[in-house]
Design an enzyme around this catalytic site. Structure first.
Site, PDB file in Angstrom:
ATOM      1  N   TYR A 138       0.772  -1.168  -0.043  1.00 51.80           N
ATOM      2  CA  TYR A 138       0.274  -0.072  -0.083  1.00 51.80           C
ATOM      3  C   TYR A 138       1.014   1.217   0.079  1.00 51.80           C
ATOM      4  CZ  TYR A 138      -3.413   3.357   1.511  1.00 51.80           C
ATOM      5  OH  TYR A 138      -4.267   4.713   1.509  1.00 51.80           O
ATOM      6  N   ASP A 232       9.421   2.651   0.178  1.00 53.88           N
ATOM      7  CA  ASP A 232       8.358   3.192   0.685  1.00 53.88           C
ATOM      8  C   ASP A 232       8.470   2.861   2.205  1.00 53.88           C
ATOM      9  OD1 ASP A 232       6.210   4.196   1.887  1.00 53.88           O
ATOM     10  OD2 ASP A 232       4.845   3.223   0.487  1.00 53.88           O
ATOM     11  N   LYS A 260       4.356   8.627   8.819  1.00 45.98           N
ATOM     12  CA  LYS A 260       3.782   8.027   9.901  1.00 45.98           C
ATOM     13  C   LYS A 260       4.765   8.616  11.210  1.00 45.98           C
ATOM     14  CE  LYS A 260       0.533   5.024   8.060  1.00 45.98           C
ATOM     15  NZ  LYS A 260       0.719   4.335   7.037  1.00 45.98           N
TER      16      LYS A 260
HETATM   17  C1  LIG Z   1       0.160   4.588   5.466  1.00 49.74           C
HETATM   18  C2  LIG Z   1       0.999   4.305   4.160  1.00 49.74           C
HETATM   19  C3  LIG Z   1       0.975   5.293   3.286  1.00 49.74           C
HETATM   20  C4  LIG Z   1       0.091   6.368   2.994  1.00 49.74           C
HETATM   21  O1  LIG Z   1       0.444   7.553   3.773  1.00 49.74           O
HETATM   22  P1  LIG Z   1      -0.776   8.611   4.041  1.00 49.74           P
HETATM   23  O2  LIG Z   1      -0.073   9.565   5.323  1.00 49.74           O
HETATM   24  O3  LIG Z   1      -1.781   7.606   4.902  1.00 49.74           O
HETATM   25  O4  LIG Z   1      -1.150   9.153   2.850  1.00 49.74           O
HETATM   26  C5  LIG Z   1       2.095   4.920   2.279  1.00 49.74           C
HETATM   27  N1  LIG Z   1       2.689   3.915   2.238  1.00 49.74           N
HETATM   28  C6  LIG Z   1       2.726   2.983   3.424  1.00 49.74           C
HETATM   29  C7  LIG Z   1       3.731   1.787   3.239  1.00 49.74           C
HETATM   30  C8  LIG Z   1       1.692   3.345   4.296  1.00 49.74           C
HETATM   31  O5  LIG Z   1       1.807   2.253   5.465  1.00 49.74           O
END
Ligand SMILES: *Cc1c(COP(=O)(O)O)cnc(C)c1O
Length: 424
Positions: A138, A232, A260
């Site tokens: 994701y 990511d 995060k």
């Molecule tokens: C949560 C998440 C995102 C998206 O971040 P948002 O701040 O919700 O847009 C992207 N990549 C990973 C791996 C995530 O867990």
């Protein structure tokens, strides 16, 4: 006011009553009034041990004192300038200091914005079109990554979102996680690959760890083909180590996204990488990216304080969280084994997830095959007994520095009650 009353009000004016899909669960979510440390309280004054922790954002716990102090100080002198600030230099130096693969970094607001920018940079750099992502990873809620994505998108059975353009999703190639041969084959067949994006530890299909040489292999394959590799690290960034999964596994991506835990509860994310790629960003380069709130002094102060705190306590923080996690997951494993419940527990650092299946969970398919109904039973039982985990099999339990052994003991009792229901 009761949660049920609040929900009936809310759903009239907010789609499905929530501002992000996974927040909804049956029959209705609780409405949070406040939080502190390892706990949150709902509007009915019920207290929960928080095992969701802002989907990993709250590595240091709710309302961490250093961060609240830093933000309070900044509140007195300004909330938004839309000019550069010295604070942004300080934060960028901290990020670069922790991530040797990052020469330059741009601050954004959300993880989704960071991955969107990373992908645009990869396309701008290579002048190619296609992006390769892995099944179940994701990367936020924008078109080019909402293809076989994990998290709420998998939870709600959405493979490609309605309203997304085919023209976009057809330029996203999807390959199997933990299968570098699939990546190699796909690259061989497609000459137009601009970048490969991956969660180095997959934390959006439940928790899935990279096997053996998976990450080293995809680094080798992308390097040989001159394709930028995007890690990511929005989840893993400061959670797996001070320098993310890339430090832990000793692998250098070309572009990294962070979010995060970077702000420990404040809205901030970042995209960074090799100088020659990052310098393509506008106005110096022709890859456009912009935001009114990017680098705002409130979020930046929170992130500076967050990183300084992490760097200060790193020698005890990661070891302690890992120890707690290991102790907890071993005990949980014993409970489920004693009850003869087929299960898998995947865990690392301060994250874990349990799956009700006989087969090891190593990718999208094996995660999807776990019994999600049993997981819902567990979730509902935990909630009743005062433990809040993310309401989906495809999310992860996150521990924070605020959890104490007593919290974990209570949570384990709650898991035990939940497992009894799962068994029946
Ligand atoms: C949560 C998440 C995102 C998206 O971040 P948002 O701040 O919700 O847009 C992207 N990549 C990973 C791996 C995530 O867990």
């Amino acid at each position: 006011m009761s949660n049920s009353r609040l929900f009936s009000d809310s759903k009239k004016i907010i789609p499905s009553g929530v501002n992000s899909p996974v927040r909804y669960f049956q029959p209705y979510p609780f409405f949070t009034k406040k939080s502190e440390g390892a706990h949150i309280w709902d509007e009915e004054e019920k207290k929960y041990i928080d095992f969701c922790n802002g989907y990993g954002a709250l590595l240091l716990g709710h309302r961490r004192k250093e961060i609240i102090q830093a933000v309070s100080k900044q509140l007195k002198i300004g909330t938004l300038y839309c000019t550069p600030t010295q604070l942004e230099i300080e934060l960028s130096k901290l990020i670069i200091g922790n991530f040797p693969s990052i020469d330059k970094v741009r601050l954004v607001n959300t993880g989704g914005e960071a991955t969107m920018t990373a992908i645009r940079l990869a396309r701008g750099f290579t002048k190619k079109k296609k992006i390769i992502k892995f099944e179940g990873c994701y990367h936020g809620a924008h078109d080019s990554v909402l293809v076989k994505a994990g998290s709420g998108s998998a939870h709600n059975g959405i493979s490609v979102s309605d309203g997304g353009l085919d023209e976009v999703s057809k330029n996203t190639l999807v390959v199997q996680y933990n299968n570098s041969e699939d990546l190699e084959k796909t690259i061989r067949k497609n000459k137009d690959v601009a970048g490969v994006i991956v969660e180095p530890i997959l934390a959006n299909m439940g928790l899935i760890l990279p096997e053996n040489n998976f990450l080293a292999d995809i680094r080798k394959i992308t390097r040989e083909n001159n394709i930028p590799l995007i890690f990511d690290e929005v989840v893993t960034g400061f959670r797996v180590s001070t320098g993310g999964a890339q430090k832990h596994f000793g692998i250098k991506p070309d572009i990294t996204t962070l979010g995060k835990a970077l702000g420990n509860g404040f809205t901030i994310a970042a995209v960074g990488g090799r100088k020659e790629i990052m310098d393509l960003l506008s106005p110096g380069g022709k890859v456009y990216q912009a935001s009114t709130f990017a680098g705002n002094p409130i979020s930046v102060s929170a992130a500076i304080s967050s990183l300084k705190t992490i760097n200060k306590i790193k020698n005890t923080l990661y070891h302690k969280l890992e120890k707690y996690n290991l102790r907890f997951t071993r005990a949980l494993d014993d409970l489920a084994t004693d009850m003869k419940i087929p299960h898998q527990i995947n865990s690392t650092a301060s994250m874990f997830q349990i799956f009700f299946t006989k087969k090891p969970v190593v990718n999208y398919e094996t995660s999807k095959n776990a019994d999600a109904k049993k997981f819902q039973k567990l979730f509902q039982s935990l909630l009743k007994n005062g433990v809040f985990i993310a309401p989906s099999q495809f999310e992860v339990v996150f521990l924070s520095d605020a959890h104490k052994q007593t919290d974990l003991n209570k949570a384990l009792d709650a898991y035990q009650s939940g497992l009894k229901l799962v068994k029946n």
